[in-house]
Write an enzyme that holds these catalytic residues in place. Structure first.
Site, PDB file in Angstrom:
ATOM      1  N   PHE A  14      17.753  10.808  10.120  1.00  0.00           N
ATOM      2  CA  PHE A  14      18.121  11.001  11.531  1.00  0.00           C
ATOM      3  C   PHE A  14      18.788  12.364  11.767  1.00  0.00           C
ATOM      4  N   ILE A  15      19.983  12.562  11.208  1.00  0.00           N
ATOM      5  CA  ILE A  15      20.687  13.821  11.482  1.00  0.00           C
ATOM      6  C   ILE A  15      19.971  14.980  10.780  1.00  0.00           C
ATOM      7  N   ASP A  42      13.938  15.263   0.246  1.00  0.00           N
ATOM      8  CA  ASP A  42      14.187  13.920   0.766  1.00  0.00           C
ATOM      9  C   ASP A  42      13.406  12.898  -0.062  1.00  0.00           C
ATOM     10  N   LYS A  43      14.078  11.809  -0.386  1.00  0.00           N
ATOM     11  CA  LYS A  43      13.446  10.762  -1.193  1.00  0.00           C
ATOM     12  C   LYS A  43      12.482   9.910  -0.364  1.00  0.00           C
ATOM     13  N   SER A  94      23.061   5.304   4.433  1.00  0.00           N
ATOM     14  CA  SER A  94      24.006   5.526   5.540  1.00  0.00           C
ATOM     15  C   SER A  94      24.354   4.292   6.369  1.00  0.00           C
ATOM     16  N   THR A 109      23.233   6.985  -4.840  1.00  0.00           N
ATOM     17  CA  THR A 109      22.870   8.167  -4.039  1.00  0.00           C
ATOM     18  C   THR A 109      24.113   8.913  -3.557  1.00  0.00           C
ATOM     19  N   ASP A 144      33.635   9.930   9.419  1.00  0.00           N
ATOM     20  CA  ASP A 144      35.014   9.531   9.768  1.00  0.00           C
ATOM     21  C   ASP A 144      35.383   8.185   9.124  1.00  0.00           C
ATOM     22  N   GLU A 145      34.371   7.445   8.619  1.00  0.00           N
ATOM     23  CA  GLU A 145      34.665   6.107   8.088  1.00  0.00           C
ATOM     24  C   GLU A 145      35.534   6.145   6.831  1.00  0.00           C
ATOM     25  N   TYR A 169      29.862   1.524   1.717  1.00  0.00           N
ATOM     26  CA  TYR A 169      29.352   2.807   2.243  1.00  0.00           C
ATOM     27  C   TYR A 169      30.479   3.827   2.333  1.00  0.00           C
ATOM     28  N   LYS A 173      31.153   7.349   0.211  1.00  0.00           N
ATOM     29  CA  LYS A 173      31.286   8.658   0.867  1.00  0.00           C
ATOM     30  C   LYS A 173      32.652   9.277   0.539  1.00  0.00           C
ATOM     31  N   ASN A 198      30.301   8.677  15.090  1.00  0.00           N
ATOM     32  CA  ASN A 198      28.956   8.105  15.302  1.00  0.00           C
ATOM     33  C   ASN A 198      28.051   9.046  16.087  1.00  0.00           C
ATOM     34  N   PRO A 301      31.275  -8.357   8.095  1.00  0.00           N
ATOM     35  CA  PRO A 301      32.449  -8.545   7.224  1.00  0.00           C
ATOM     36  C   PRO A 301      33.245  -7.247   7.112  1.00  0.00           C
TER      37      PRO A 301
HETATM   38  P1  NAD Z   1      19.775   8.449   7.514  1.00  0.00           P
HETATM   39  O1  NAD Z   1      19.931   7.175   6.775  1.00  0.00           O
HETATM   40  O2  NAD Z   1      19.069   8.433   8.829  1.00  0.00           O
HETATM   41  O3  NAD Z   1      19.011   9.529   6.605  1.00  0.00           O
HETATM   42  C1  NAD Z   1      19.315   9.695   5.243  1.00  0.00           C
HETATM   43  C2  NAD Z   1      18.168  10.476   4.607  1.00  0.00           C
HETATM   44  O4  NAD Z   1      18.493  10.654   3.211  1.00  0.00           O
HETATM   45  C3  NAD Z   1      16.834   9.742   4.657  1.00  0.00           C
HETATM   46  O5  NAD Z   1      15.820  10.637   5.066  1.00  0.00           O
HETATM   47  C4  NAD Z   1      16.598   9.295   3.222  1.00  0.00           C
HETATM   48  O6  NAD Z   1      15.232   9.220   2.870  1.00  0.00           O
HETATM   49  C5  NAD Z   1      17.332  10.379   2.439  1.00  0.00           C
HETATM   50  N1  NAD Z   1      17.758   9.935   1.111  1.00  0.00           N
HETATM   51  C6  NAD Z   1      18.366   8.765   0.762  1.00  0.00           C
HETATM   52  N2  NAD Z   1      18.610   8.727  -0.550  1.00  0.00           N
HETATM   53  C7  NAD Z   1      18.180   9.911  -1.063  1.00  0.00           C
HETATM   54  C8  NAD Z   1      18.181  10.479  -2.360  1.00  0.00           C
HETATM   55  N3  NAD Z   1      18.682   9.813  -3.405  1.00  0.00           N
HETATM   56  N4  NAD Z   1      17.654  11.717  -2.525  1.00  0.00           N
HETATM   57  C9  NAD Z   1      17.123  12.400  -1.477  1.00  0.00           C
HETATM   58  N5  NAD Z   1      17.087  11.894  -0.224  1.00  0.00           N
HETATM   59  C10 NAD Z   1      17.623  10.678  -0.004  1.00  0.00           C
HETATM   60  O7  NAD Z   1      21.258   9.034   7.649  1.00  0.00           O
HETATM   61  P2  NAD Z   1      21.894   9.894   8.821  1.00  0.00           P
HETATM   62  O8  NAD Z   1      22.436   8.979   9.825  1.00  0.00           O
HETATM   63  O9  NAD Z   1      20.956  10.951   9.193  1.00  0.00           O
HETATM   64  O10 NAD Z   1      23.147  10.527   8.034  1.00  0.00           O
HETATM   65  C11 NAD Z   1      23.020  11.764   7.349  1.00  0.00           C
HETATM   66  C12 NAD Z   1      24.354  12.115   6.708  1.00  0.00           C
HETATM   67  O11 NAD Z   1      25.355  12.229   7.715  1.00  0.00           O
HETATM   68  C13 NAD Z   1      24.869  11.066   5.725  1.00  0.00           C
HETATM   69  O12 NAD Z   1      25.472  11.730   4.661  1.00  0.00           O
HETATM   70  C14 NAD Z   1      25.887  10.276   6.518  1.00  0.00           C
HETATM   71  O13 NAD Z   1      26.882   9.744   5.674  1.00  0.00           O
HETATM   72  C15 NAD Z   1      26.443  11.364   7.427  1.00  0.00           C
HETATM   73  N6  NAD Z   1      26.954  10.901   8.720  1.00  0.00           N
HETATM   74  C16 NAD Z   1      26.185  10.127   9.544  1.00  0.00           C
HETATM   75  C17 NAD Z   1      26.673   9.764  10.798  1.00  0.00           C
HETATM   76  C18 NAD Z   1      25.850   8.937  11.757  1.00  0.00           C
HETATM   77  O14 NAD Z   1      26.350   8.536  12.800  1.00  0.00           O
HETATM   78  N7  NAD Z   1      24.596   8.678  11.498  1.00  0.00           N
HETATM   79  C19 NAD Z   1      27.947  10.159  11.183  1.00  0.00           C
HETATM   80  C20 NAD Z   1      28.720  10.942  10.310  1.00  0.00           C
HETATM   81  C21 NAD Z   1      28.199  11.320   9.082  1.00  0.00           C
HETATM   82  O1  DAU Z   2      31.338   6.630  12.114  1.00  0.00           O
HETATM   83  C1  DAU Z   2      30.277   7.310  11.513  1.00  0.00           C
HETATM   84  C2  DAU Z   2      29.292   6.306  10.956  1.00  0.00           C
HETATM   85  O2  DAU Z   2      28.585   5.783  12.088  1.00  0.00           O
HETATM   86  C3  DAU Z   2      28.318   6.904   9.951  1.00  0.00           C
HETATM   87  O3  DAU Z   2      29.038   7.334   8.837  1.00  0.00           O
HETATM   88  C4  DAU Z   2      27.271   5.857   9.538  1.00  0.00           C
HETATM   89  O4  DAU Z   2      26.315   6.438   8.685  1.00  0.00           O
HETATM   90  C5  DAU Z   2      26.571   5.375  10.806  1.00  0.00           C
HETATM   91  O5  DAU Z   2      25.646   4.354  10.468  1.00  0.00           O
HETATM   92  C6  DAU Z   2      27.601   4.827  11.791  1.00  0.00           C
HETATM   93  O6  DAU Z   2      28.215   3.621  11.259  1.00  0.00           O
HETATM   94  P1  DAU Z   2      28.504   2.346  12.163  1.00  0.00           P
HETATM   95  O7  DAU Z   2      28.658   1.150  11.321  1.00  0.00           O
HETATM   96  O8  DAU Z   2      29.586   2.645  13.149  1.00  0.00           O
HETATM   97  O9  DAU Z   2      27.110   2.322  12.984  1.00  0.00           O
HETATM   98  P2  DAU Z   2      26.185   1.136  13.524  1.00  0.00           P
HETATM   99  O10 DAU Z   2      25.193   1.742  14.441  1.00  0.00           O
HETATM  100  O11 DAU Z   2      25.672   0.279  12.425  1.00  0.00           O
HETATM  101  O12 DAU Z   2      27.202   0.271  14.382  1.00  0.00           O
HETATM  102  C7  DAU Z   2      27.951   0.810  15.463  1.00  0.00           C
HETATM  103  C8  DAU Z   2      28.877  -0.284  15.979  1.00  0.00           C
HETATM  104  O13 DAU Z   2      28.074  -1.284  16.610  1.00  0.00           O
HETATM  105  C9  DAU Z   2      29.660  -0.991  14.899  1.00  0.00           C
HETATM  106  O14 DAU Z   2      30.957  -1.321  15.391  1.00  0.00           O
HETATM  107  C10 DAU Z   2      28.861  -2.267  14.630  1.00  0.00           C
HETATM  108  C11 DAU Z   2      28.244  -2.568  15.983  1.00  0.00           C
HETATM  109  N1  DAU Z   2      26.920  -3.214  15.952  1.00  0.00           N
HETATM  110  C12 DAU Z   2      25.931  -2.663  15.183  1.00  0.00           C
HETATM  111  C13 DAU Z   2      24.671  -3.225  15.122  1.00  0.00           C
HETATM  112  C14 DAU Z   2      23.605  -2.614  14.267  1.00  0.00           C
HETATM  113  C15 DAU Z   2      26.675  -4.357  16.709  1.00  0.00           C
HETATM  114  O15 DAU Z   2      27.568  -4.847  17.429  1.00  0.00           O
HETATM  115  N2  DAU Z   2      25.433  -4.920  16.656  1.00  0.00           N
HETATM  116  C16 DAU Z   2      24.416  -4.409  15.883  1.00  0.00           C
HETATM  117  O16 DAU Z   2      23.298  -5.001  15.859  1.00  0.00           O
END
Ligand code: NAD
Ligand code: DAU
Length: 359
Positions: A14-15, A42-43, A94, A109, A144-145, A169, A173, A198, A301
């Protein structure tokens, strides 16, 4: 003009995919750099998608390599082959819910993989230094988690908030952040770390809150809100995050960490209502009734109650501010998912095939 040749890990996620588009698009103008190469390692797990990069198919600056960050030989080969001078490390498992169901891949990972990458970078940086090249940077992208959960009136997380991760998770991290720190202090590897809240926007795998809920509103399915829906998250539009990551990579102080956030705390139930309203505004024919769709389900949980980010430091030191409000970013996002039904359908199909062992 500085030329950057960058290894992006996790650039089909995603990011990562948004970052690759940003680096090869707006970044040059916004930061006064050239980006002559992006090697995207990317894996391609369930979360990685080639289709998120389809528009770059004919761009010679972008190379997608299917491989694991734990493969040190491959990483060393790519760094040398393309004479890279930066790593932006996003590859990770993630999703918090998956880390509760099966934590091992998260440790492998996020912790072991980050170690392998840092160590390959250490060797490579030393070689470049011996050849008189000092422009290498390693950007470690975190969350931030790692800071744990806040009470309703606690101050927002700052860069000095003690770590208190609560899920496998966030623990994996947090461990990776500590490794990154240790490589600066012990080996003088030029690492900068960011911790962000997020993200939401295009190309997000539809098991995370925003894309999941948007899809379900469009399809008229029940919206599963965990617990009582009053957990609070801070929301940031993904391109604002990519801009912050690029700034931190280019201008961040070595060894420093920077919090990045949207200055936008919202209860989950508020986010869900906003999404229903936005879908109804774009598609008045659907006219979804929140009362019919929203269902409160069993809580996650150890569900962290509240995250909030104090991002004063990156604003003050690097001049970063979010450009999108929640309203503008969320409307763009809803419109994107409505316009890209084929992207969702393709990854849903691929995911089903993976589960059946046919892909
Ligand atoms: P994502 O799950 O959408 O993407 C992760 C990518 O990493 C995927 O393309 C996957 O194929 C690749 N990957 C997984 N294992 C691998 C490995 N062993 N080797 C190579 N590639 C691998 O995650 P995202 O939401 O895009 O998050 C990206 C980064 O940003 C993560 O480090 C996450 O902790 C951090 N982050 C995410 C958020 C968020 O809201 N999504 C917020 C803050 C930080
Ligand atoms: O804070 C940054 C983090 O944000 C990143 O490090 C993570 O990679 C990213 O996945 C995200 O984590 P969250 O657990 O906050 O994201 P998620 O989208 O899974 O959930 C957001 C909030 O919504 C959380 O409080 C749980 C709730 N939720 C989530 C899902 C999937 C629901 O209520 N219902 C749902 O079906």
């Amino acid at each position: 003009m500085a030329d950057r040749r960058i290894l992006v890990t996790g650039g089909a996620g995603f990011i990562g995919s948004n970052l690759v588009h940003y680096l090869l698009g707006k970044a040059e103008q916004e930061h006064g750099i050239t980006v002559s190469k992006v090697v995207n390692l990317d894996k391609l797990t369930y979360a990685g998608n080639r289709s998120s990069l389809a528009s770059l198919a004919d761009d010679p600056r972008h190379v997608l390599v299917e491989g694991d960050i734990q493969n040190s030989e491959l990483v060393a080969f790519l760094l040398r082959k393309y004479n890279l001078n930066a790593i932006m490390h996003l590859a990770a498992e993630s999703h918090v819910d998956r880390s509760i169901d099966s934590p091992e891949e998260f440790i492998m990972t996020n912790f072991v993989g980050t170690f392998k990458l840092l160590d390959a970078a250490r060797v490579y940086h030393k070689e470049r230094q011996a050849a008189g090249q000092s422009d290498f940077r390693f950007l470690h992208v975190s969350t931030d988690e790692v800071f744990g959960s806040l009470g309703p009136s606690d101050p927002a997380f700052s860069e000095t908030t003690p770590y208190a991760p609560n899920s496998p998770y966030s623990a994996s991290k947090a461990g990776s952040d500590h490794l990154a720190r240790s490589y600066v202090h012990t080996f003088h590897l030029p690492v900068v770390t960011t911790n962000c809240s997020n993200n939401y926007g295009p190309f997000q795998f539809p098991e995370k809150l925003m894309p999941l809920m948007i899809q379900k509103v469009i399809r008229g399915e029940k919206l599963p809100v965990y617990g009582d829906g009053s957990n609070v998250r801070d929301w940031l539009y993904v391109e604002d995050h990519c801009r912050g990551l690029t700034l931190a990579m280019l201008k961040g102080e070595i060894g420093e960490t920077y919090n990045i956030g949207g200055k936008c705390e919202m209860k989950n139930i508020e986010v869900v209502h906003a999404l229903i309203n936005a879908v109804n505004a774009e598609r008045p024919d659907l006219n979804r009734d929140p009362a019919e769709l929203i269902t409160f389900v069993k809580d996650r949980p150890g569900h962290d109650r509240r995250y909030a980010i104090d991002c004063t430091k990156i604003g003050r030191e690097l001049g970063w501010q979010p450009q999108e409000t929640f309203d503008s970013g969320m409307r763009k996002t809803v419109r994107w998912y409505l316009d890209h039904a084929n992207w969702i359908e393709e990854i849903e199909r691929k995911y089903q095939l993976q589960r059946l062992g046919q892909a």
